[in-house]
Design a protein around this motif. Structure first.
Motif, PDB file in Angstrom:
ATOM      1  N   GLY A 260       0.736  -1.189  -0.094  1.00 12.52           N
ATOM      2  CA  GLY A 260       0.150  -0.023  -0.136  1.00 12.52           C
ATOM      3  C   GLY A 260       0.756   1.429  -0.140  1.00 12.52           C
ATOM      4  O   GLY A 260       0.324   2.501   0.079  1.00 12.52           O
ATOM      5  N   LYS A 261       2.143   1.308  -0.031  1.00 17.28           N
ATOM      6  CA  LYS A 261       2.806   2.441  -0.089  1.00 17.28           C
ATOM      7  C   LYS A 261       3.584   2.685  -1.413  1.00 17.28           C
ATOM      8  O   LYS A 261       4.100   1.598  -1.921  1.00 17.28           O
ATOM      9  CB  LYS A 261       3.954   2.204   0.937  1.00 17.28           C
ATOM     10  CG  LYS A 261       3.488   2.302   2.610  1.00 17.28           C
ATOM     11  CD  LYS A 261       4.542   2.615   3.388  1.00 17.28           C
ATOM     12  CE  LYS A 261       4.317   2.510   4.895  1.00 17.28           C
ATOM     13  NZ  LYS A 261       2.873   3.059   5.557  1.00 17.28           N
ATOM     14  N   ASN A 262       3.638   3.893  -1.835  1.00 18.34           N
ATOM     15  CA  ASN A 262       4.297   4.119  -3.111  1.00 18.34           C
ATOM     16  C   ASN A 262       5.869   4.186  -2.730  1.00 18.34           C
ATOM     17  O   ASN A 262       6.384   5.088  -2.266  1.00 18.34           O
ATOM     18  CB  ASN A 262       3.766   5.478  -3.634  1.00 18.34           C
ATOM     19  CG  ASN A 262       4.231   5.919  -4.804  1.00 18.34           C
ATOM     20  OD1 ASN A 262       5.249   5.628  -5.252  1.00 18.34           O
ATOM     21  ND2 ASN A 262       3.959   7.226  -5.333  1.00 18.34           N
ATOM     22  N   ILE A 263       6.505   3.209  -3.381  1.00 22.81           N
ATOM     23  CA  ILE A 263       7.969   3.142  -3.200  1.00 22.81           C
ATOM     24  C   ILE A 263       8.834   3.464  -4.206  1.00 22.81           C
ATOM     25  O   ILE A 263      10.088   3.446  -4.379  1.00 22.81           O
ATOM     26  CB  ILE A 263       8.095   1.501  -2.775  1.00 22.81           C
ATOM     27  CG1 ILE A 263       7.839   0.687  -3.757  1.00 22.81           C
ATOM     28  CG2 ILE A 263       7.686   1.430  -1.404  1.00 22.81           C
ATOM     29  CD1 ILE A 263       8.882  -0.006  -4.843  1.00 22.81           C
ATOM     30  N   GLY A 264       8.049   3.721  -5.391  1.00 25.57           N
ATOM     31  CA  GLY A 264       8.883   4.050  -6.693  1.00 25.57           C
ATOM     32  C   GLY A 264       8.006   4.223  -7.781  1.00 25.57           C
ATOM     33  O   GLY A 264       6.640   4.422  -7.650  1.00 25.57           O
TER      34      GLY A 264
END
Length: 151
Positions: free
Chosen positions: A116-120
């Protein structure tokens, strides 16, 4: 080449555990740049959430000076904050665009989510004006979902 034809090739690259993550990411860049005529620069940026900046990962295309991009700056930096796809049909019409090359006419950036996290994100520049369609977005979302399995 048809996007549906490329999907199994992306899956094969992702599942090749004999290669490092960066080697697999570079192979995806090479696959897309080679088979999609209007994908002229294909690369990955990855977030450093503590410094609030993106760092260039594997890519193919002309060399770029933009190896670190602050969150909010340019199209990639905006995607780091918005968590949404960003399609730019005409880069000349964008106020917050970071010019990489005078030949670039359009850009598409699609975020990569892990837990759920925008990592790239995957970033694609085109020397063709307004080439990206909803089909490109759906295909690149598929690519990013596959890439997320590596990270």
């Amino acid at each position: 080449m048809n996007f549906e034809t490329l999907k199994p090739q992306v899956e094969t690259i992702i599942s090749d555990t004999k290669k490092t993550t960066d080697e697999r990411l570079l192979s995806i860049c090479q696959l897309l740049e080679h088979h999609i005529d209007y994908y002229n620069w294909v690369g990955f940026y990855f977030a450093d959430i503590y410094k609030k900046e993106l760092h260039l990962g594997p890519y193919v295309g002309e060399p770029t000076d933009h190896t670190v991009i602050p969150f909010g700056k340019g199209i990639c930096g905006q995607v780091a904050l918005s968590n949404q796809n960003f399609v730019v049909p005409d880069v000349a019409a964008q106020d917050n665009y970071i010019a990489c090359s005078i030949t670039v006419k359009a850009e598409i950036v699609v975020p990569i989510f892990v837990n759920g996290k925008n990592i790239g994100q995957i970033d694609i520049d085109s020397n063709t004006a307004d080439p990206f369609t909803e089909a490109d977005e759906r295909f690149l979302e598929f690519v990013c979902t596959q890439v997320a399995q590596l990270l």
